[in-house]
Design a protein around this motif. Sequence first.
Motif, mmCIF file in Angstrom:
data_model
loop_
_atom_site.group_PDB
_atom_site.id
_atom_site.type_symbol
_atom_site.label_atom_id
_atom_site.label_comp_id
_atom_site.label_asym_id
_atom_site.label_seq_id
_atom_site.Cartn_x
_atom_site.Cartn_y
_atom_site.Cartn_z
ATOM 1 N N LEU A 176 65.260 35.902 52.373
ATOM 2 C CA LEU A 176 65.869 37.197 52.679
ATOM 3 C C LEU A 176 66.068 38.036 51.416
ATOM 4 O O LEU A 176 65.854 39.253 51.428
ATOM 5 N N LYS A 177 66.467 37.396 50.339
ATOM 6 C CA LYS A 177 66.604 38.121 49.065
ATOM 7 C C LYS A 177 65.244 38.655 48.621
ATOM 8 O O LYS A 177 65.117 39.810 48.190
ATOM 9 N N PHE A 178 64.231 37.842 48.720
ATOM 10 C CA PHE A 178 62.867 38.246 48.377
ATOM 11 C C PHE A 178 62.436 39.453 49.209
ATOM 12 O O PHE A 178 61.884 40.428 48.681
ATOM 13 N N MET A 179 62.693 39.400 50.505
ATOM 14 C CA MET A 179 62.309 40.509 51.388
ATOM 15 C C MET A 179 63.095 41.767 51.029
ATOM 16 O O MET A 179 62.562 42.879 51.033
ATOM 17 N N GLY A 180 64.378 41.609 50.704
ATOM 18 C CA GLY A 180 65.199 42.746 50.331
ATOM 19 C C GLY A 180 64.816 43.357 48.994
ATOM 20 O O GLY A 180 65.133 44.522 48.722
ATOM 21 N N GLU A 181 64.133 42.587 48.173
ATOM 22 C CA GLU A 181 63.651 43.094 46.889
ATOM 23 C C GLU A 181 62.311 43.814 47.021
ATOM 24 O O GLU A 181 61.735 44.234 46.019
ATOM 25 N N GLY A 182 61.820 43.928 48.242
ATOM 26 C CA GLY A 182 60.590 44.684 48.477
ATOM 27 C C GLY A 182 59.330 43.869 48.566
ATOM 28 O O GLY A 182 58.238 44.423 48.676
ATOM 29 N N GLY A 183 59.445 42.544 48.507
ATOM 30 C CA GLY A 183 58.262 41.704 48.639
ATOM 31 C C GLY A 183 57.437 41.552 47.380
ATOM 32 O O GLY A 183 56.359 40.949 47.404
ATOM 33 N N HIS A 184 57.921 42.098 46.250
ATOM 34 C CA HIS A 184 57.281 41.881 44.945
ATOM 35 C C HIS A 184 55.795 42.268 44.936
ATOM 36 O O HIS A 184 54.995 41.662 44.212
ATOM 37 N N GLY A 185 55.412 43.260 45.745
ATOM 38 C CA GLY A 185 54.038 43.727 45.748
ATOM 39 C C GLY A 185 53.042 42.774 46.372
ATOM 40 O O GLY A 185 51.827 42.914 46.171
ATOM 41 N N LEU A 186 53.517 41.817 47.149
ATOM 42 C CA LEU A 186 52.658 40.804 47.759
ATOM 43 C C LEU A 186 52.429 41.105 49.241
ATOM 44 O O LEU A 186 53.235 41.789 49.871
ATOM 45 N N PRO A 187 51.348 40.583 49.821
ATOM 46 C CA PRO A 187 51.023 40.881 51.224
ATOM 47 C C PRO A 187 51.851 40.069 52.222
ATOM 48 O O PRO A 187 51.307 39.392 53.102
ATOM 49 N N VAL A 188 53.159 40.140 52.080
ATOM 50 C CA VAL A 188 54.054 39.457 53.021
ATOM 51 C C VAL A 188 54.307 40.398 54.186
ATOM 52 O O VAL A 188 54.900 41.468 54.027
ATOM 53 N N LEU A 189 53.885 40.005 55.369
ATOM 54 C CA LEU A 189 53.926 40.874 56.544
ATOM 55 C C LEU A 189 55.217 40.751 57.333
ATOM 56 O O LEU A 189 55.627 41.698 58.013
ATOM 57 N N ALA A 190 55.842 39.589 57.279
ATOM 58 C CA ALA A 190 57.039 39.335 58.089
ATOM 59 C C ALA A 190 57.733 38.092 57.557
ATOM 60 O O ALA A 190 57.197 37.372 56.703
ATOM 61 N N ALA A 191 58.936 37.834 58.070
ATOM 62 C CA ALA A 191 59.697 36.656 57.643
ATOM 63 C C ALA A 191 60.570 36.167 58.785
ATOM 64 O O ALA A 191 60.960 36.937 59.670
ATOM 65 N N VAL A 192 60.881 34.883 58.731
ATOM 66 C CA VAL A 192 61.792 34.242 59.680
ATOM 67 C C VAL A 192 62.731 33.354 58.872
ATOM 68 O O VAL A 192 62.296 32.666 57.942
ATOM 69 N N THR A 193 64.014 33.370 59.214
ATOM 70 C CA THR A 193 64.962 32.450 58.579
ATOM 71 C C THR A 193 65.779 31.741 59.651
ATOM 72 O O THR A 193 66.045 32.294 60.711
ATOM 73 N N VAL A 194 66.180 30.510 59.342
ATOM 74 C CA VAL A 194 66.933 29.680 60.279
ATOM 75 C C VAL A 194 68.129 29.068 59.558
ATOM 76 O O VAL A 194 67.977 28.477 58.486
ATOM 77 N N SER A 195 69.322 29.224 60.141
ATOM 78 C CA SER A 195 70.545 28.599 59.624
ATOM 79 C C SER A 195 70.751 28.909 58.139
ATOM 80 O O SER A 195 70.956 28.010 57.322
ATOM 81 N N THR A 196 70.743 30.188 57.818
ATOM 82 C CA THR A 196 70.786 30.613 56.411
ATOM 83 C C THR A 196 72.199 30.948 55.950
ATOM 84 O O THR A 196 72.897 31.721 56.615
ATOM 85 N N PRO A 197 72.646 30.416 54.812
ATOM 86 C CA PRO A 197 73.959 30.771 54.252
ATOM 87 C C PRO A 197 73.902 32.122 53.559
ATOM 88 O O PRO A 197 73.826 32.201 52.325
ATOM 89 N N ILE A 198 73.953 33.202 54.332
ATOM 90 C CA ILE A 198 73.797 34.539 53.758
ATOM 91 C C ILE A 198 74.991 34.943 52.897
ATOM 92 O O ILE A 198 74.881 35.871 52.092
ATOM 93 N N ASP A 199 76.107 34.260 53.048
ATOM 94 C CA ASP A 199 77.277 34.437 52.176
ATOM 95 C C ASP A 199 77.493 33.095 51.470
ATOM 96 O O ASP A 199 78.070 32.162 52.039
ATOM 97 N N LEU A 200 77.034 32.988 50.241
ATOM 98 C CA LEU A 200 77.051 31.703 49.538
ATOM 99 C C LEU A 200 78.460 31.237 49.227
ATOM 100 O O LEU A 200 78.771 30.040 49.335
ATOM 101 N N ALA A 201 79.352 32.154 48.850
ATOM 102 C CA ALA A 201 80.725 31.774 48.516
ATOM 103 C C ALA A 201 81.459 31.247 49.741
ATOM 104 O O ALA A 201 82.144 30.219 49.677
ATOM 105 N N ALA A 202 81.318 31.946 50.871
ATOM 106 C CA ALA A 202 81.994 31.511 52.095
ATOM 107 C C ALA A 202 81.446 30.177 52.579
ATOM 108 O O ALA A 202 82.197 29.330 53.085
#
Length: 353
Positions: A176-202
């Motif tokens: 998700l961080k990678f996708m939010g950074e714009g994909g770094h100029g790579l041909p990433v078309l989509a993403a899926v995440t499962v059970s992700t700790p989107i709030d690391l501190a919590a």
Amino acid sequence: MGPHSPTPIGLSAKWAAPPAQDGIDTSAGSVPPFRERAPWFGGDLQTLRNVVRGTPPDLPGGERLLLPMPDGDRLAARLDRRADPIARPLIVLVHGLAGSEASGNVVASTRHLIGQGWPVLRLNLRGSLPSLPTAAGHYHAGRTKDLAEALRGLPTDITQYGIVLLGYSLGGNLVLKFMGEGGHGLPVLAAVTVSTPIDLAATCARMMTRRNFVYHRYMLDAMKREALAPGAAVNAAERAAIAAARNVYEFDDRFIAPRFGYRSAQDYYESNAAKHFLADITRPTLVLHALDDPWIPAACYTAIDWSRLPMIEAVLTPRGGHLGFHGRGSRVPWHDCVTAWWLARRFRLDQMR
């Protein structure tokens, strides 16, 4: 379930439709609900089922790739694809904390996706056991430059139709961080995440609660084993800090944070938490999460107004545990069925039967 469905990606008619999905009606317009399968009732049993039942047998064969990093290290990856490959994007699967290509959920997902016609590459992050002989450093929750360099190092014949990222648990935060950074100029078309700790501190705070004592001890021991494995590039001071860490926070505060230039574990968590990058995601992304996940507070997800994130389809189920989703109607985990279903819809494969 999030109310927004990202616009499907248009692809040429040569893209073949996948085989029928296990327990999923591909003609349905929305994600089918998750219903627990006996006897795996509740978030803890859903989570523990992966350990109780063990790792499924891996696929035979597979190709070993060593992907170069700028500092000379190489990340190990395993490529699995059909003998009669179909023109489809490559799914790059990113494991969770202290995981690898051999983790049970990673193997199970690979088996299902290969069966559905997708080529799958399992990336082992820096310092995970398969990568350790050629990359002795360590990964962390936001080390997206490694992910970008690994994708750049892939042979063009397997990325010519694009890339889809699939991240599990901590690997999902990286994705998700990678996708939010714009994909770094790579041909990433989509993403899926499962059970992700989107709030690391919590998530760290939840893991250290009394009710999660067994989980916490299991994960801390696994983290220490990985960080101190023979061949790992740690100095004497780091080795002592790792061995002395009494909990996950101390591990991150005394080892991960100073190693990567963060002031503290809290600084590391805030700098890399995926929640801060969601608004900048511009490519279709599916987020799957169970609100009874014993490791991740439900509020991490319910506090977000997903309707304001049009490129993210968030599917939040009441049940499912952490990387569990063992449901009725199929022995294939629900999240694997939904991932293949969602990808078929995103790439309009279901329109070519």
